[in-house]
Design a protein around this motif. Structure first.
Motif, mmCIF file in Angstrom:
data_model
loop_
_atom_site.group_PDB
_atom_site.id
_atom_site.type_symbol
_atom_site.label_atom_id
_atom_site.label_comp_id
_atom_site.label_asym_id
_atom_site.label_seq_id
_atom_site.Cartn_x
_atom_site.Cartn_y
_atom_site.Cartn_z
ATOM 1 N N ARG A 1 1.035 1.891 -3.948
ATOM 2 C CA ARG A 1 1.716 0.789 -4.342
ATOM 3 C C ARG A 1 1.073 -0.642 -3.846
ATOM 4 O O ARG A 1 1.571 -1.675 -4.228
ATOM 5 C CB ARG A 1 1.581 1.497 -2.392
ATOM 6 N N ASP A 2 -0.243 -0.861 -3.538
ATOM 7 C CA ASP A 2 -0.936 -2.264 -4.149
ATOM 8 C C ASP A 2 -0.342 -2.594 -5.697
ATOM 9 O O ASP A 2 -0.580 -3.719 -5.760
ATOM 10 C CB ASP A 2 -2.387 -1.749 -3.675
ATOM 11 N N PHE A 3 -0.346 -1.352 -6.709
ATOM 12 C CA PHE A 3 -0.658 -1.929 -8.224
ATOM 13 C C PHE A 3 0.902 -2.175 -8.288
ATOM 14 O O PHE A 3 1.150 -3.676 -8.809
ATOM 15 C CB PHE A 3 -0.856 -0.725 -8.759
ATOM 16 N N TYR A 4 2.074 -1.782 -7.526
ATOM 17 C CA TYR A 4 3.459 -2.090 -7.285
ATOM 18 C C TYR A 4 3.675 -3.337 -6.628
ATOM 19 O O TYR A 4 4.509 -4.633 -7.900
ATOM 20 C CB TYR A 4 4.343 -1.440 -6.720
ATOM 21 N N LEU A 5 2.975 -4.197 -5.481
ATOM 22 C CA LEU A 5 3.271 -5.492 -5.181
ATOM 23 C C LEU A 5 2.199 -6.214 -5.919
ATOM 24 O O LEU A 5 2.579 -7.380 -6.230
ATOM 25 C CB LEU A 5 2.885 -4.826 -3.809
ATOM 26 N N TYR A 6 1.113 -5.589 -6.715
ATOM 27 C CA TYR A 6 0.633 -6.773 -7.610
ATOM 28 C C TYR A 6 1.536 -7.315 -9.072
ATOM 29 O O TYR A 6 1.060 -8.800 -8.983
ATOM 30 C CB TYR A 6 -1.016 -5.829 -7.300
ATOM 31 N N CYS A 7 1.940 -5.821 -9.026
ATOM 32 C CA CYS A 7 2.853 -6.521 -10.430
ATOM 33 C C CYS A 7 4.009 -7.606 -9.785
ATOM 34 O O CYS A 7 4.520 -8.138 -10.926
ATOM 35 C CB CYS A 7 2.538 -5.812 -11.228
ATOM 36 N N TYR A 8 4.730 -7.225 -8.630
ATOM 37 C CA TYR A 8 5.536 -7.100 -8.388
ATOM 38 C C TYR A 8 5.839 -8.411 -8.459
ATOM 39 O O TYR A 8 6.524 -10.130 -8.426
ATOM 40 C CB TYR A 8 6.286 -6.481 -7.793
ATOM 41 N N ALA B 1 11.396 0.742 -3.292
ATOM 42 C CA ALA B 1 11.884 -0.449 -3.362
ATOM 43 C C ALA B 1 12.157 -1.219 -4.256
ATOM 44 O O ALA B 1 12.300 -2.318 -5.010
ATOM 45 C CB ALA B 1 12.695 -1.003 -1.889
ATOM 46 N N ILE B 2 10.635 -1.574 -4.477
ATOM 47 C CA ILE B 2 9.710 -2.492 -5.525
ATOM 48 C C ILE B 2 10.452 -2.409 -6.255
ATOM 49 O O ILE B 2 10.360 -3.332 -7.128
ATOM 50 C CB ILE B 2 8.347 -1.927 -4.958
#
Length: 425
Positions: A174-181, A213-214
């Motif tokens: 999840r941290d990776f998804y949000l970091y890239c998003y 959702a991300i």
């Protein structure tokens, strides 16, 4: 002596050497529960400690003092206190309780958002990321929070500085998804569309069993940024995308798929009609501005196509061919494209004629050689990192044990070497 006084004494006496810090950590962990119910512990208690020398103890006490509800009138004081601690604390000490430090920083982020002052939290969280980060290759749990504040405060350049590192180690997906998003959105704000495309691509193609959702929101932006940067759209997702993404993204992104299809046709009027028909969806997704940028890029893309067919055209002809209102508007687009280096052309102001030229870059200048060398060096560095990761995996007992079980399950026969016996799980 009260329990708070005893803890303060321990913090002051056991914050010098690594062995003392280890003993202090045990004391603090044992006293955590009693401190939460001790009425003697107040914000003023922290005045007895130096946050730079007693960072570990200060962190534990500050965590206890701020973990509960904070009255709105005191929220600003708490934000200031945490901010000063982040700036002053010793990185070595806070890494002994990194999870507690991360929790405190996330609480800090929530407080500045409650105060509607995200700018106040940007610099402290940038500092927090560097202090908790053991290596620039590792993604921390604070990276997404830092980028979120940079986005809300519109400090895109500060956020971009966080994105300069090549991340190779990730703990939580999840941290990776949000970091890239969030990183992709920051790059969009800076109009660095190539970097934005790379980051959004990472989310779209990340392994997932079910769509989150991300990833879905990233895919919508991925389509629009692809149009702006590349000038074309493919309805097929990259081959490395997960089965869940390939099965669901398209059905949940219909308006964006329509925009991409109309863009490929190159007809401005049809594209604008699709945008108007789906404007409520784009606005709900907060993507209407990006959609308008995609529409504007089609004018430039059509002009770019003209440079491949003609050597000379009048501004009026360009306006007619790409469906611009008049020659003046065509001139503005051509001048902007020349400025951005998208085309090479000369405009004759007397007769309104545009002469398209070849790219003058011969790729022999010292500046270009430096750019090429830096890219080569970065590629060599990434190659070394991949080799090191491959070697590490090849010796990992958990990985080898899992591979061994999978081979037995599917019975590949004698085409593969068996897993070494000492690594079998």
């Amino acid at each position: 002596m009260s329990s708070v006084e005893a803890v303060i004494t321990s913090i002051q006496g056991l914050s010098s050497s690594s062995s003392d810090l280890s003993a202090l950590h045990d004391v603090l962990k044992g006293a955590s529960e009693s401190l939460r119910t001790d009425s003697d512990l107040q914000l003023s208690t922290l005045d007895q400690l130096d946050p730079s020398k007693h960072s570990l103890g200060y962190l534990y006490l500050l965590d206890v003092l701020t973990c509960g509800p904070v009255p709105r009138e005191k929220a600003s004081d708490v934000v200031l206190l945490i901010s000063r601690f982040i700036n002053a604390c010793d990185a070595v000490q806070i890494r002994l309780a990194s999870e507690k430090f991360v929790s405190l920083c996330k609480r800090f982020k929530d407080k500045v958002l409650e105060l509607r002052d995200p700018l106040r939290g940007v610099a402290p969280l940038l500092t927090a990321v560097r202090k908790v980060q053991v290596s620039t290759k590792r993604l921390t749990a604070l990276h997404p929070d830092c980028l979120q504040l940079c986005l809300q405060a519109k400090c895109y350049k500060a956020g971009f500085s966080v994105l300069s590192d090549d991340i190779l180690e990730v703990d939580q997906p999840r941290d990776f998804y949000l970091y890239c998003y969030y990183g992709g959105m920051i790059c969009i704000g800076l109009k660095r569309f190539q970097k934005a495309l790379e980051l959004l691509y990472n989310v779209v193609t990340a392994p997932m069993h079910v769509v989150n959702a991300i990833a879905l929101e990233a895919y919508k932006k991925y389509i629009l940024v692809t149009l702006i940067h590349s000038g074309q759209f493919s309805i097929n997702l990259p081959k490395c995308a997960s089965t869940a993404a390939k099965s669901n993204f398209k059905s949940w992104s219909t308006p964006y798929i329509e925009v991409g299809s109309c863009y490929n046709d190159g007809k401005i009027s049809e594209l604008e009609a699709v945008v108007v028909a789906n404007s409520s969806d784009f606005e709900k997704d907060n993507n209407l501005g990006l959609v308008k940028q995609a529409v504007a890029s089609l004018y430039k893309r059509n002009i770019l196509r003209l440079t491949q067919k003609y050597l000379t055209l009048s501004l009026q002809d360009i306006a007619n061919m790409v469906q611009l209102a008049n020659a003046k508007e065509a001139e503005m687009h051509v001048l902007q494209m020349i400025k951005d280096g998208q085309i090479h052309a000369l405009i004759n102001q007397k007769d309104g004629m545009v002469r398209f030229l070849e790219d003058p870059e011969q790729y022999k200048t010292s500046e270009m050689i430096e750019i090429m060398d830096s890219v080569i060096q970065r590629t060599i560095g990434l190659s070394k990192n991949l080799l090191a990761m491959d070697e590490s995996l090849s010796c990992d007992p958990l990985y080898l044990g899992k591979v061994g079980r999978e081979r037995q399950r599917y019975d590949f026969g004698d085409d593969f070497d068996t897993v070494p016996q000492k690594f079998s799980m």
